[in-house]
Design a protein around this motif. Structure first.
Motif, PDB file in Angstrom:
ATOM      1  N   PRO A 176       6.009   9.422  -3.562  1.00 30.82           N
ATOM      2  CA  PRO A 176       5.426   8.137  -3.164  1.00 30.82           C
ATOM      3  C   PRO A 176       5.982   7.692  -1.813  1.00 30.82           C
ATOM      4  CG  PRO A 176       7.134   7.802  -4.832  1.00 30.82           C
ATOM      5  CD  PRO A 176       6.962   9.293  -4.681  1.00 30.82           C
ATOM      6  N   ALA A 177       5.110   7.147  -0.989  1.00 29.16           N
ATOM      7  CA  ALA A 177       5.541   6.631   0.325  1.00 29.16           C
ATOM      8  C   ALA A 177       4.862   5.284   0.542  1.00 29.16           C
ATOM      9  CB  ALA A 177       5.145   7.601   1.433  1.00 29.16           C
ATOM     10  N   ILE A 178       5.660   4.262   0.768  1.00 30.69           N
ATOM     11  CA  ILE A 178       5.081   2.942   1.057  1.00 30.69           C
ATOM     12  C   ILE A 178       4.532   2.970   2.480  1.00 30.69           C
ATOM     13  CG2 ILE A 178       5.598   0.497   1.406  1.00 30.69           C
ATOM     14  CD1 ILE A 178       7.605   0.693  -0.883  1.00 30.69           C
ATOM     15  N   LEU A 179       3.264   2.648   2.608  1.00 32.31           N
ATOM     16  CA  LEU A 179       2.610   2.666   3.922  1.00 32.31           C
ATOM     17  C   LEU A 179       2.513   1.262   4.508  1.00 32.31           C
ATOM     18  CD1 LEU A 179      -0.314   5.143   3.129  1.00 32.31           C
ATOM     19  CD2 LEU A 179       1.999   5.662   3.896  1.00 32.31           C
ATOM     20  N   GLY A 180       2.597   0.270   3.645  1.00 28.62           N
ATOM     21  CA  GLY A 180       2.531  -1.098   4.142  1.00 28.62           C
ATOM     22  C   GLY A 180       3.049  -2.068   3.095  1.00 28.62           C
ATOM     23  N   PHE A 181       3.805  -3.043   3.538  1.00 29.17           N
ATOM     24  CA  PHE A 181       4.232  -4.126   2.647  1.00 29.17           C
ATOM     25  C   PHE A 181       4.206  -5.388   3.490  1.00 29.17           C
ATOM     26  CE2 PHE A 181       7.159  -6.976   0.506  1.00 29.17           C
ATOM     27  CZ  PHE A 181       6.773  -6.827  -0.813  1.00 29.17           C
ATOM     28  N   TYR A 215      -0.651   9.828   4.460  1.00 28.29           N
ATOM     29  CA  TYR A 215       0.745   9.853   4.924  1.00 28.29           C
ATOM     30  C   TYR A 215       0.827   9.802   6.449  1.00 28.29           C
ATOM     31  CZ  TYR A 215       2.237  11.205   0.225  1.00 28.29           C
ATOM     32  OH  TYR A 215       2.488  11.231  -1.125  1.00 28.29           O
ATOM     33  N   THR A 216      -0.236  10.236   7.120  1.00 32.04           N
ATOM     34  CA  THR A 216      -0.217  10.274   8.587  1.00 32.04           C
ATOM     35  C   THR A 216      -0.888   9.042   9.207  1.00 32.04           C
ATOM     36  OG1 THR A 216      -2.338  11.435   8.672  1.00 32.04           O
ATOM     37  CG2 THR A 216      -0.347  12.800   8.575  1.00 32.04           C
ATOM     38  N   MET A 217      -1.324   8.127   8.358  1.00 26.09           N
ATOM     39  CA  MET A 217      -2.092   6.986   8.875  1.00 26.09           C
ATOM     40  C   MET A 217      -1.207   5.758   9.072  1.00 26.09           C
ATOM     41  SD  MET A 217      -5.419   7.544   6.432  1.00 26.09           S
ATOM     42  CE  MET A 217      -6.268   6.033   6.807  1.00 26.09           C
ATOM     43  N   SER A 218      -1.570   4.947  10.046  1.00 32.45           N
ATOM     44  CA  SER A 218      -0.834   3.702  10.287  1.00 32.45           C
ATOM     45  C   SER A 218      -1.198   2.688   9.197  1.00 32.45           C
ATOM     46  CB  SER A 218      -1.209   3.125  11.648  1.00 32.45           C
ATOM     47  OG  SER A 218      -2.561   2.702  11.620  1.00 32.45           O
ATOM     48  N   THR A 219      -0.376   1.665   9.077  1.00 33.13           N
ATOM     49  CA  THR A 219      -0.684   0.586   8.131  1.00 33.13           C
ATOM     50  C   THR A 219      -2.043  -0.041   8.473  1.00 33.13           C
ATOM     51  OG1 THR A 219       1.670   0.094   8.048  1.00 33.13           O
ATOM     52  CG2 THR A 219       0.205  -1.562   7.123  1.00 33.13           C
ATOM     53  N   ALA A 220      -2.272  -0.258   9.759  1.00 38.39           N
ATOM     54  CA  ALA A 220      -3.538  -0.880  10.170  1.00 38.39           C
ATOM     55  C   ALA A 220      -4.719  -0.010   9.758  1.00 38.39           C
ATOM     56  CB  ALA A 220      -3.541  -1.103  11.677  1.00 38.39           C
ATOM     57  N   SER A 221      -4.562   1.313   9.893  1.00 40.49           N
ATOM     58  CA  SER A 221      -5.663   2.208   9.531  1.00 40.49           C
ATOM     59  C   SER A 221      -5.912   2.227   8.021  1.00 40.49           C
ATOM     60  CB  SER A 221      -5.382   3.631  10.010  1.00 40.49           C
ATOM     61  OG  SER A 221      -5.486   3.700  11.409  1.00 40.49           O
ATOM     62  N   VAL A 222      -4.865   2.268   7.226  1.00 43.14           N
ATOM     63  CA  VAL A 222      -5.119   2.282   5.768  1.00 43.14           C
ATOM     64  C   VAL A 222      -5.715   0.945   5.335  1.00 43.14           C
ATOM     65  CG1 VAL A 222      -3.578   4.092   4.922  1.00 43.14           C
ATOM     66  CG2 VAL A 222      -2.677   1.829   5.239  1.00 43.14           C
ATOM     67  N   GLU A 223      -5.282  -0.130   5.965  1.00 42.01           N
ATOM     68  CA  GLU A 223      -5.859  -1.435   5.608  1.00 42.01           C
ATOM     69  C   GLU A 223      -7.334  -1.491   5.993  1.00 42.01           C
ATOM     70  OE1 GLU A 223      -3.370  -4.531   7.231  1.00 42.01           O
ATOM     71  OE2 GLU A 223      -2.159  -4.563   5.396  1.00 42.01           O
ATOM     72  N   ALA A 224      -7.649  -0.954   7.172  1.00 47.05           N
ATOM     73  CA  ALA A 224      -9.043  -0.961   7.621  1.00 47.05           C
ATOM     74  C   ALA A 224      -9.897  -0.078   6.715  1.00 47.05           C
ATOM     75  CB  ALA A 224      -9.124  -0.484   9.071  1.00 47.05           C
ATOM     76  N   LEU A 225      -9.355   1.071   6.315  1.00 44.33           N
ATOM     77  CA  LEU A 225     -10.090   1.964   5.404  1.00 44.33           C
ATOM     78  C   LEU A 225     -10.374   1.250   4.086  1.00 44.33           C
ATOM     79  CD1 LEU A 225     -11.157   4.703   4.375  1.00 44.33           C
ATOM     80  CD2 LEU A 225      -8.807   5.242   3.692  1.00 44.33           C
ATOM     81  N   LEU A 226      -9.352   0.638   3.518  1.00 43.56           N
ATOM     82  CA  LEU A 226      -9.540  -0.049   2.231  1.00 43.56           C
ATOM     83  C   LEU A 226     -10.584  -1.148   2.358  1.00 43.56           C
ATOM     84  CD1 LEU A 226      -5.813  -0.102   1.113  1.00 43.56           C
ATOM     85  CD2 LEU A 226      -7.677   0.986  -0.139  1.00 43.56           C
ATOM     86  N   HIS A 227     -10.544  -1.843   3.490  1.00 44.89           N
ATOM     87  CA  HIS A 227     -11.522  -2.896   3.747  1.00 44.89           C
ATOM     88  C   HIS A 227     -12.938  -2.348   3.743  1.00 44.89           C
ATOM     89  CE1 HIS A 227     -11.306  -7.099   4.828  1.00 44.89           C
ATOM     90  NE2 HIS A 227     -10.001  -6.929   4.680  1.00 44.89           N
ATOM     91  N   GLU A 228     -13.113  -1.237   4.428  1.00 46.13           N
ATOM     92  CA  GLU A 228     -14.467  -0.664   4.525  1.00 46.13           C
ATOM     93  C   GLU A 228     -14.920  -0.112   3.184  1.00 46.13           C
ATOM     94  OE1 GLU A 228     -16.496   1.155   7.613  1.00 46.13           O
ATOM     95  OE2 GLU A 228     -14.813   1.018   9.007  1.00 46.13           O
ATOM     96  N   ILE A 269       0.867  -1.189   0.000  1.00 45.91           N
ATOM     97  CA  ILE A 269       0.000   0.000   0.000  1.00 45.91           C
ATOM     98  C   ILE A 269       0.898   1.230   0.000  1.00 45.91           C
ATOM     99  CG2 ILE A 269      -1.832   1.252   1.218  1.00 45.91           C
ATOM    100  CD1 ILE A 269      -2.577  -1.394   2.584  1.00 45.91           C
ATOM    101  N   TYR A 270       0.623   2.158  -0.892  1.00 44.00           N
ATOM    102  CA  TYR A 270       1.418   3.387  -0.907  1.00 44.00           C
ATOM    103  C   TYR A 270       0.505   4.586  -1.118  1.00 44.00           C
ATOM    104  CZ  TYR A 270       0.842   4.082  -5.898  1.00 44.00           C
ATOM    105  OH  TYR A 270       0.284   4.320  -7.124  1.00 44.00           O
ATOM    106  N   VAL A 305      -4.517  13.413  -3.651  1.00 45.54           N
ATOM    107  CA  VAL A 305      -3.726  12.328  -3.068  1.00 45.54           C
ATOM    108  C   VAL A 305      -4.227  10.975  -3.581  1.00 45.54           C
ATOM    109  CG1 VAL A 305      -3.118  11.177  -0.905  1.00 45.54           C
ATOM    110  CG2 VAL A 305      -3.224  13.662  -0.992  1.00 45.54           C
ATOM    111  N   PHE A 306      -3.268  10.135  -3.963  1.00 46.91           N
ATOM    112  CA  PHE A 306      -3.590   8.753  -4.341  1.00 46.91           C
ATOM    113  C   PHE A 306      -3.290   7.838  -3.166  1.00 46.91           C
ATOM    114  CE2 PHE A 306      -2.300  10.475  -8.549  1.00 46.91           C
ATOM    115  CZ  PHE A 306      -3.421  10.142  -9.298  1.00 46.91           C
ATOM    116  N   LEU A 307      -4.121   6.819  -3.017  1.00 42.29           N
ATOM    117  CA  LEU A 307      -3.845   5.717  -2.102  1.00 42.29           C
ATOM    118  C   LEU A 307      -4.097   4.464  -2.917  1.00 42.29           C
ATOM    119  CD1 LEU A 307      -3.310   4.613   0.802  1.00 42.29           C
ATOM    120  CD2 LEU A 307      -5.788   4.662   1.136  1.00 42.29           C
ATOM    121  N   GLN A 308      -3.073   3.633  -3.033  1.00 39.58           N
ATOM    122  CA  GLN A 308      -3.240   2.452  -3.880  1.00 39.58           C
ATOM    123  C   GLN A 308      -2.761   1.209  -3.153  1.00 39.58           C
ATOM    124  OE1 GLN A 308      -1.135   2.404  -7.669  1.00 39.58           O
ATOM    125  NE2 GLN A 308      -2.738   1.119  -8.577  1.00 39.58           N
ATOM    126  N   CYS A 309      -3.487   0.126  -3.379  1.00 42.70           N
ATOM    127  CA  CYS A 309      -3.143  -1.170  -2.823  1.00 42.70           C
ATOM    128  C   CYS A 309      -2.870  -2.112  -3.987  1.00 42.70           C
ATOM    129  CB  CYS A 309      -4.333  -1.653  -1.994  1.00 42.70           C
ATOM    130  SG  CYS A 309      -4.231  -3.363  -1.515  1.00 42.70           S
TER     131      CYS A 309
END
Ligand SMILES: Cc1cc2nc3c(=O)[nH]c(=O)nc-3n(C[C@H](O)[C@H](O)[C@H](O)COP(=O)(O)O)c2cc1C
Length: 147
Positions: free
Chosen positions: A74-79, A117-130, A6-7, A46-50
């Motif tokens: 680009p900033a990797i938020l989760g791998f 950019y200010t969100m945790s990996t868990a938060s971006v994953e939860a957002l994408l899930h919802e 996720i970036y 802003v883009f957020l991509q998984c």
């Protein structure tokens, strides 16, 4: 091995009409070929991509994307290694910011505006899930679901 990357990135000069559709069309064609699936969000510049798929394929796609001059920072938020895909149905699904999902974008965000950019990996994953559950996704301009 299956991984999820996720970036976040920022649009460089604003988007021309049709840019998102063009990005999605190329993404769907290229990603389907190498078994990469995922989702792209765009709002407020802003883009957020998984990206999900094999580790080598996800790396290759990501490195091609970061070389694209239409975005910057680009900033990797989760791998993470995953056991299953979240977005198996989408070579590249898309969700924009709408009145319906506005609250969702802010639900996991510490700031008053959407700022992955200010969100945790868990938060971006939860957002994408919802978003997966409630958003109107489109797979391509010609296949946009009727509202
Ligand atoms: C925010 C963003 C996300 C993108 N996502 C993808 C993607 O998931 N897959 C992909 O192949 N290209 C993606 N692209 C486009 C690539 O940067 C590149 O333009 C494209 O892969 C070139 O494909 P082509 O040589 O087949 O035209 C994305 C571009 C941007 C700006």
């Amino acid at each position: 091995m299956l991984v999820r990357l996720i970036y976040a990135s920022k649009v460089r000069d604003g988007l021309a009409p049709g840019d998102i559709d063009h990005i999605l069309a190329r993404s769907q064609a290229n990603n389907a070929r190498v078994g990469v699936t995922g989702a792209l969000c765009y709002t407020g510049g802003v883009f957020l991509q998984c990206l999900e798929g094999g580790r080598r394929e996800v790396n290759e796609v990501y490195h091609r994307i970061v070389g694209d001059t239409r975005h910057r920072d680009p900033a990797i938020l989760g791998f993470t290694e995953v056991t299953a895909r979240d977005f198996a149905d989408w070579a590249m699904g898309y969700v924009g910011y709408t009145a319906d999902n506005r609250a969702l974008f802010l639900k996991y965000c510490p700031r008053p505006e959407f700022d992955p950019y200010t969100m945790s990996t868990a938060s971006v994953e939860a957002l994408l899930h919802e978003l997966l559950g409630v958003a109107r996704w489109k797979t391509a301009r010609t296949e946009r679901p009727s509202s």
